[in-house]
Design an enzyme around this catalytic site. Structure first.
Site, PDB file in Angstrom:
ATOM      1  N   SER A 298       0.847  -1.200   0.000  1.00 61.99           N
ATOM      2  CA  SER A 298       0.000   0.000   0.000  1.00 61.99           C
ATOM      3  C   SER A 298       0.872   1.236   0.000  1.00 61.99           C
ATOM      4  O   SER A 298       2.025   1.200   0.443  1.00 61.99           O
ATOM      5  CB  SER A 298      -0.873   0.014   1.252  1.00 61.99           C
ATOM      6  OG  SER A 298      -1.529   1.257   1.403  1.00 61.99           O
TER       7      SER A 298
ATOM      8  N   TYR B  32      -2.207  -1.001  10.819  1.00 61.80           N
ATOM      9  CA  TYR B  32      -2.257  -1.514   9.440  1.00 61.80           C
ATOM     10  C   TYR B  32      -1.056  -1.045   8.631  1.00 61.80           C
ATOM     11  O   TYR B  32      -0.419  -1.836   7.911  1.00 61.80           O
ATOM     12  CB  TYR B  32      -3.555  -1.040   8.798  1.00 61.80           C
ATOM     13  CG  TYR B  32      -3.647  -1.225   7.299  1.00 61.80           C
ATOM     14  CD1 TYR B  32      -4.054  -2.433   6.748  1.00 61.80           C
ATOM     15  CD2 TYR B  32      -3.337  -0.175   6.422  1.00 61.80           C
ATOM     16  CE1 TYR B  32      -4.156  -2.585   5.364  1.00 61.80           C
ATOM     17  CE2 TYR B  32      -3.438  -0.325   5.049  1.00 61.80           C
ATOM     18  CZ  TYR B  32      -3.849  -1.536   4.521  1.00 61.80           C
ATOM     19  OH  TYR B  32      -3.941  -1.695   3.168  1.00 61.80           O
TER      20      TYR B  32
HETATM   21  P1  NAD Z   1     -11.290  -6.395  -0.009  1.00 55.57           P
HETATM   22  O1  NAD Z   1     -12.076  -6.253   1.235  1.00 55.57           O
HETATM   23  O2  NAD Z   1     -12.017  -6.622  -1.255  1.00 55.57           O
HETATM   24  O3  NAD Z   1     -10.212  -7.547   0.136  1.00 55.57           O
HETATM   25  C1  NAD Z   1      -9.619  -7.902   1.341  1.00 55.57           C
HETATM   26  C2  NAD Z   1      -9.847  -9.381   1.518  1.00 55.57           C
HETATM   27  O4  NAD Z   1      -9.072  -9.857   2.607  1.00 55.57           O
HETATM   28  C3  NAD Z   1     -11.271  -9.767   1.848  1.00 55.57           C
HETATM   29  O5  NAD Z   1     -12.052  -9.924   0.703  1.00 55.57           O
HETATM   30  C4  NAD Z   1     -11.081 -11.071   2.599  1.00 55.57           C
HETATM   31  O6  NAD Z   1     -11.342 -12.151   1.737  1.00 55.57           O
HETATM   32  C5  NAD Z   1      -9.626 -11.087   2.970  1.00 55.57           C
HETATM   33  N1  NAD Z   1      -9.405 -11.351   4.390  1.00 55.57           N
HETATM   34  C6  NAD Z   1      -9.229 -10.456   5.392  1.00 55.57           C
HETATM   35  N2  NAD Z   1      -9.064 -11.108   6.558  1.00 55.57           N
HETATM   36  C7  NAD Z   1      -9.124 -12.438   6.268  1.00 55.57           C
HETATM   37  C8  NAD Z   1      -9.010 -13.606   7.054  1.00 55.57           C
HETATM   38  N3  NAD Z   1      -8.782 -13.568   8.385  1.00 55.57           N
HETATM   39  N4  NAD Z   1      -9.126 -14.807   6.443  1.00 55.57           N
HETATM   40  C9  NAD Z   1      -9.343 -14.885   5.098  1.00 55.57           C
HETATM   41  N5  NAD Z   1      -9.453 -13.797   4.314  1.00 55.57           N
HETATM   42  C10 NAD Z   1      -9.344 -12.594   4.902  1.00 55.57           C
HETATM   43  O7  NAD Z   1     -10.405  -5.069  -0.092  1.00 55.57           O
HETATM   44  P2  NAD Z   1      -9.180  -4.648  -1.027  1.00 55.57           P
HETATM   45  O8  NAD Z   1      -9.054  -3.193  -0.802  1.00 55.57           O
HETATM   46  O9  NAD Z   1      -9.315  -5.168  -2.381  1.00 55.57           O
HETATM   47  O10 NAD Z   1      -7.939  -5.322  -0.314  1.00 55.57           O
HETATM   48  C11 NAD Z   1      -6.986  -6.098  -1.006  1.00 55.57           C
HETATM   49  C12 NAD Z   1      -5.602  -5.652  -0.662  1.00 55.57           C
HETATM   50  O11 NAD Z   1      -5.411  -4.311  -1.104  1.00 55.57           O
HETATM   51  C13 NAD Z   1      -5.265  -5.640   0.823  1.00 55.57           C
HETATM   52  O12 NAD Z   1      -3.966  -6.159   1.005  1.00 55.57           O
HETATM   53  C14 NAD Z   1      -5.270  -4.183   1.175  1.00 55.57           C
HETATM   54  O13 NAD Z   1      -4.428  -3.903   2.267  1.00 55.57           O
HETATM   55  C15 NAD Z   1      -4.732  -3.599  -0.102  1.00 55.57           C
HETATM   56  N6  NAD Z   1      -4.946  -2.172  -0.284  1.00 55.57           N
HETATM   57  C16 NAD Z   1      -6.201  -1.666  -0.433  1.00 55.57           C
HETATM   58  C17 NAD Z   1      -6.369  -0.296  -0.606  1.00 55.57           C
HETATM   59  C18 NAD Z   1      -7.729   0.311  -0.768  1.00 55.57           C
HETATM   60  O14 NAD Z   1      -7.847   1.536  -0.733  1.00 55.57           O
HETATM   61  N7  NAD Z   1      -8.776  -0.468  -0.951  1.00 55.57           N
HETATM   62  C19 NAD Z   1      -5.256   0.548  -0.633  1.00 55.57           C
HETATM   63  C20 NAD Z   1      -3.982  -0.007  -0.499  1.00 55.57           C
HETATM   64  C21 NAD Z   1      -3.842  -1.369  -0.317  1.00 55.57           C
END
Ligand code: NAD
Ligand code: MG
Length: 313
Positions: free
Chosen positions: A205, A218
């Protein structure tokens, strides 16, 4: 050449694009803030978001870049992981996804979509905070896919907390287990199956380098993610395995509406970026493809950013 293409209107982004259907203004291509206030219980569902995120369901087109590859994607049910899963399948890969059991509705939609297109799609629900489950997950993915050559460690926990004084040890621990321990357990279990040419991709991120105050716990896990990408890239290069990371900025996903962001932040999500909006998961799909594809073979230990002009990987 149409005079409009080089005139002031074109230079400032409101020009005539009728001659180039693929040429679209990145500022207005997707919904812009303010977004509707909304909140869901963790971990949230993409299908209940308003507006629904774009994971590339109707837009991503493949060209065989990952033909015959076998990929395991954690957090593949929704958001960025789902966009990667759709893109991988359209590029010719078979895909296994992990998700938390309560995310079955999102996962079911995705599995049906991929199967309808003739690729193998395997659903492997379970809690990544559990070491034994992580080992089982990799074993089941290898058995179901008939091998493994792409591991996308993408799942993460993000629960905003204004003050360290209010941050419980339980929440701190759950964040570390999901974001730091699980990738370690998964990579360790996957490694014996990975042959030269295989890739590991971690989702990090912009928070890794530019943390916001309410994401103290986080953000440090994302610094750890960027760091393991760089150390493992060096450690695994002698085995011909590449390790890279993707550093998104603000992306419209369930993570943000299920405790990841305050309502205030959510309503103006991405407004502070130079492009002035939140990104959509599909806008990162091509990066996950590029990092897995054979023609990206000189990239290892890299972090590719996509954050609308803010932050830096
Ligand atoms: P998202 O909610 O769609 O995906 C996160 C996923 O993590 C969930 O769908 C879930 O399946 C999984 N998860 C969390 N805890 C879990 C557990 N204990 N067991 C099994 N699965 C678990 O959201 P996203 O934003 O697509 O996140 C994906 C990645 O992107 C993450 O690593 C997040 O840190 C990163 N990210 C997101 C953003 C943003 O703004 N959305 C920004 C930077 C980084
Ligand atoms: Mg989800």
């Amino acid at each position: 050449m149409d005079g409009n293409e080089t005139g002031p209107a074109a230079r400032h982004g409101s020009g005539n694009t009728e001659n180039a259907p693929g040429l679209r203004d990145p500022r207005t291509k997707y919904p812009q803030p303010p977004y509707k206030s909304q909140s869901q219980p963790w971990p949230g569902l993409a299908r209940d978001m308003d507006p629904p995120p774009d994971h590339g369901e109707t837009s991503y087109r493949g060209s065989g870049r990952l033909a015959g590859r076998k990929a395991l994607i954690t957090g593949g049910d929704s958001g960025i992981g789902r966009a990667a899963a759709i893109a991988y399948a359209r590029e010719g890969a078979d895909v296994a996804i992990n998700y938390f059991p309560t995310e079955e509705p999102d996962a079911g939609d995705l599995i049906a979509l991929i199967k309808a297109e003739g690729r193998k799609a395997i659903a492997l629900p379970g809690d990544l905070r559990d070491e034994a489950f992580c080992r089982t997950l990799v074993a089941d993915a290898v058995a179901g896919l008939g091998g493994l050559d792409i591991l996308v460690s993408n799942a993460a926990r993000q629960q905003a907390c204004e003050s360290i004084l209010d941050l419980s040890s339980e929440e701190f621990d759950a964040t570390m287990k999901t974001n730091i321990y699980a990738p370690y357990w998964l990579i360790k279990a996957a490694l014996p199956h990975l042959k030269p040419g295989a890739v590991i991709i971690g989702t990090t991120s912009e928070q890794a380098t530019d943390p916001t105050p309410e994401l103290y716990h986080y953000a440090q896990t994302k610094a750890a993610t960027s760091n393991y990408v760089r150390s493992l890239a060096k450690q695994l290069a002698p085995r011909g395995i590449r390790v890279n990371g993707v550093a998104p900025g603000p992306i419209w996903t369930p993570l943000q509406v299920s405790g990841g962001a305050t309502q205030e932040k959510l309503m103006h999500f991405g407004k502070e970026t130079p492009l002035g909006r939140a990104g959509q998961p599909v806008e990162l799909a091509g990066i996950y493809v590029q990092l897995a594809a054979d023609d990206g073979s000189f990239a290892t230990g890299q972090i590719y950013g996509s954050s609308g002009g803010g932050g830096f990987p």
